[in-house]
Design a protein around this motif. Structure first.
Motif, short mmCIF file in Angstrom:
data_model
loop_
_atom_site.label_atom_id
_atom_site.label_comp_id
_atom_site.label_asym_id
_atom_site.label_seq_id
_atom_site.Cartn_x
_atom_site.Cartn_y
_atom_site.Cartn_z
N PRO A 87 1.09 -1.33 -0.11
CA PRO A 87 -0.32 -0.10 0.52
C PRO A 87 0.80 1.21 0.20
N ALA A 88 1.65 1.99 0.95
CA ALA A 88 3.00 1.80 0.75
C ALA A 88 3.14 2.72 -0.71
N HIS A 89 3.88 1.59 -1.63
CA HIS A 89 3.98 1.99 -3.31
C HIS A 89 2.90 2.48 -3.67
N ALA A 90 1.79 2.36 -3.15
CA ALA A 90 0.65 2.51 -3.83
C ALA A 90 0.20 4.75 -3.77
N ALA A 91 0.53 5.05 -2.44
CA ALA A 91 0.29 6.19 -1.95
C ALA A 91 1.39 7.16 -2.65
N VAL A 92 2.28 6.49 -2.94
CA VAL A 92 3.83 7.18 -3.38
C VAL A 92 3.17 7.62 -4.63
N LEU A 93 2.99 5.57 -5.66
CA LEU A 93 2.84 5.89 -6.96
C LEU A 93 1.32 7.48 -7.56
N LEU A 94 0.13 7.27 -6.64
CA LEU A 94 -0.89 7.86 -6.64
C LEU A 94 -0.17 9.31 -6.02
N GLU A 95 0.02 9.67 -5.56
CA GLU A 95 0.27 10.75 -4.47
C GLU A 95 -0.76 10.57 -4.16
N VAL A 96 -1.43 9.96 -2.95
CA VAL A 96 -2.57 10.08 -2.40
C VAL A 96 -2.43 9.44 -0.77
N SER A 97 -2.84 9.57 0.08
CA SER A 97 -2.93 8.88 1.73
C SER A 97 -2.20 7.63 1.73
N ALA A 98 -1.85 6.97 3.11
CA ALA A 98 -1.93 5.85 2.53
C ALA A 98 -3.60 5.31 3.22
N GLY A 99 -4.37 4.88 3.73
CA GLY A 99 -5.43 4.69 3.75
C GLY A 99 -6.54 4.54 2.44
N THR A 100 -5.67 5.95 0.88
CA THR A 100 -7.48 5.98 0.37
C THR A 100 -6.16 5.20 -0.57
N ALA A 101 -5.05 4.96 -0.77
CA ALA A 101 -3.97 4.06 -2.33
C ALA A 101 -4.48 2.36 -0.60
N ALA A 102 -4.41 2.42 -0.04
CA ALA A 102 -5.74 0.82 0.68
C ALA A 102 -6.84 0.24 0.23
N ALA A 103 -7.89 1.55 0.30
CA ALA A 103 -9.14 1.25 -0.33
C ALA A 103 -8.56 0.79 -1.58
N ARG A 104 -8.29 1.81 -2.34
CA ARG A 104 -8.08 1.77 -4.08
C ARG A 104 -7.28 0.15 -4.22
N LEU A 105 -6.15 -0.67 -3.34
CA LEU A 105 -5.64 -1.71 -3.49
C LEU A 105 -7.12 -2.98 -3.36
N SER A 106 -7.65 -2.65 -2.25
CA SER A 106 -8.88 -3.17 -1.78
C SER A 106 -9.82 -4.06 -2.68
N ARG A 107 -9.73 -2.72 -3.37
CA ARG A 107 -10.92 -2.58 -4.30
C ARG A 107 -10.99 -3.28 -5.52
N LEU A 108 -9.35 -3.07 -6.43
CA LEU A 108 -9.49 -3.92 -7.36
C LEU A 108 -9.15 -5.34 -6.61
N ALA A 109 -8.73 -5.37 -5.56
CA ALA A 109 -8.39 -7.04 -5.25
C ALA A 109 -9.72 -8.26 -5.30
N ASP A 110 -10.47 -6.86 -4.58
CA ASP A 110 -12.46 -7.76 -4.94
C ASP A 110 -12.46 -8.49 -6.23
N ALA A 111 -12.15 -7.13 -7.06
CA ALA A 111 -12.48 -7.31 -8.47
C ALA A 111 -11.95 -8.62 -8.95
N LYS A 112 -10.52 -9.23 -8.10
CA LYS A 112 -10.25 -10.27 -8.27
C LYS A 112 -9.39 -9.35 -9.86
N LEU A 113 -8.64 -8.66 -9.71
CA LEU A 113 -7.62 -7.78 -10.37
C LEU A 113 -6.63 -7.99 -9.78
N LEU A 114 -6.41 -7.97 -8.40
CA LEU A 114 -4.56 -8.56 -7.89
C LEU A 114 -5.32 -9.35 -6.71
N LYS A 115 -4.58 -9.52 -6.48
CA LYS A 115 -4.66 -10.70 -5.06
C LYS A 115 -3.88 -10.10 -4.12
#
Length: 258
Positions: free
Chosen positions: A24-52
């Motif tokens: 999640p910390a990588h995603a936060a830096v990549l997208l320039e968002v907070s850690a919580g926002t990055a974690a939520a986006r990753l979680s949504r993509l995982a729920d859609a089976k695009l990430l594990k």
């Protein structure tokens, strides 16, 4: 979910396609968002089976890897990443280096090419001798650094940098994150490969320990390739960005590329 992918989703999936794993910390830096926002986006993509989503290893947060479905929705030809937890810390570090390079830590770059893409390109080359035009070494030569001789199944012995940077000045610089020592023979073979390969203008070794820096420096001196080898110390944890002097690394990387 696929139809509702945003540009940010695609950017994140594209990043994960180039790496074996991401935090999640990588995603936060990549997208320039907070850690919580990055974690939520990753979680949504995982729920859609695009990430594990993978369970945390001791002392580290949960991590993510892209699935075949995730690769498909962004049109990536790369295979799903294979994870070896013995290389977990190194894979985390390489993702941080990619982000650092993207942010200008090594000077202006036009392209960042990761090990996964290099290996995939050579795998396709071995399978049908028909490299795609948008891959490194599309002239039919191996994307990896030639080490001389042949290995298993009669294939050319190759070494793959962690990252290759194509600079705005047209230089090609390899990055090697060296967290554990190699044997003297292995290290000298790799450095000799860089020295003999005219496609590379330099290689930057990023090390945590002084002993590793000394090993690389001495090997480069023995082989007479010190002029193309830069060594820089880095420090990082599995959940935070590398702490290194951006100016020092940028200056030395530019120096190697001249």
């Amino acid at each position: 979910m696929t139809a509702r992918l945003t540009e940010r989703d695609v950017e994140l999936l594209s990043f994960l396609s180039e790496h074996r794993l991401a935090l999640p910390a990588h995603a936060a830096v990549l997208l320039e968002v907070s850690a919580g926002t990055a974690a939520a986006r990753l979680s949504r993509l995982a729920d859609a089976k695009l990430l594990k989503r993978e369970p945390a290893v001791p002392g580290a947060p949960s991590w993510y890897r892209i699935t075949r479905r995730g690769l498909g929705v962004i049109g990536s030809s790369l295979p799903p990443p294979q994870i070896d937890l013995r290389s977990y810390r190194h894979d985390v570090g390489v993702a941080w280096l990619w982000l650092a390079a993207r942010g200008g830590a090594f000077g202006p770059v036009n392209e960042i090419i990761g090990e996964r893409r290099l290996r995939s390109r050579d795998g396709a080359r071995a399978a049908d001798d028909a490299p795609a035009a948008d891959t490194p070494a599309a002239d039919g030569t191996a994307a990896g650094v030639r080490l001389g001789g042949f290995g298993p199944h009669g294939r050319e012995r190759l070494h793959y940098p962690d990252l290759i940077l194509r600079t705005s000045g047209g230089r090609r610089i390899a990055l090697e994150l060296e967290l554990t020592p190699k044997t003297r023979t292995r290290l000298e073979t790799i450095l000799g490969g860089y020295g003999a390969d005219p496609r590379f203008d330099g290689v930057v070794y990023l090390v945590e320990r002084a002993t590793l820096a000394t090993s690389v420096r001495n090997a480069a001196r023995r082989l007479g390739v010190s002029e193309i080898v830069a060594i820089r110390r880095v420090r990082f944890t599995v959940s935070t960005t590398p702490r290194a002097s951006r100016s020092a690394v940028r200056e030395r990387a530019a120096e190697v590329g001249r």
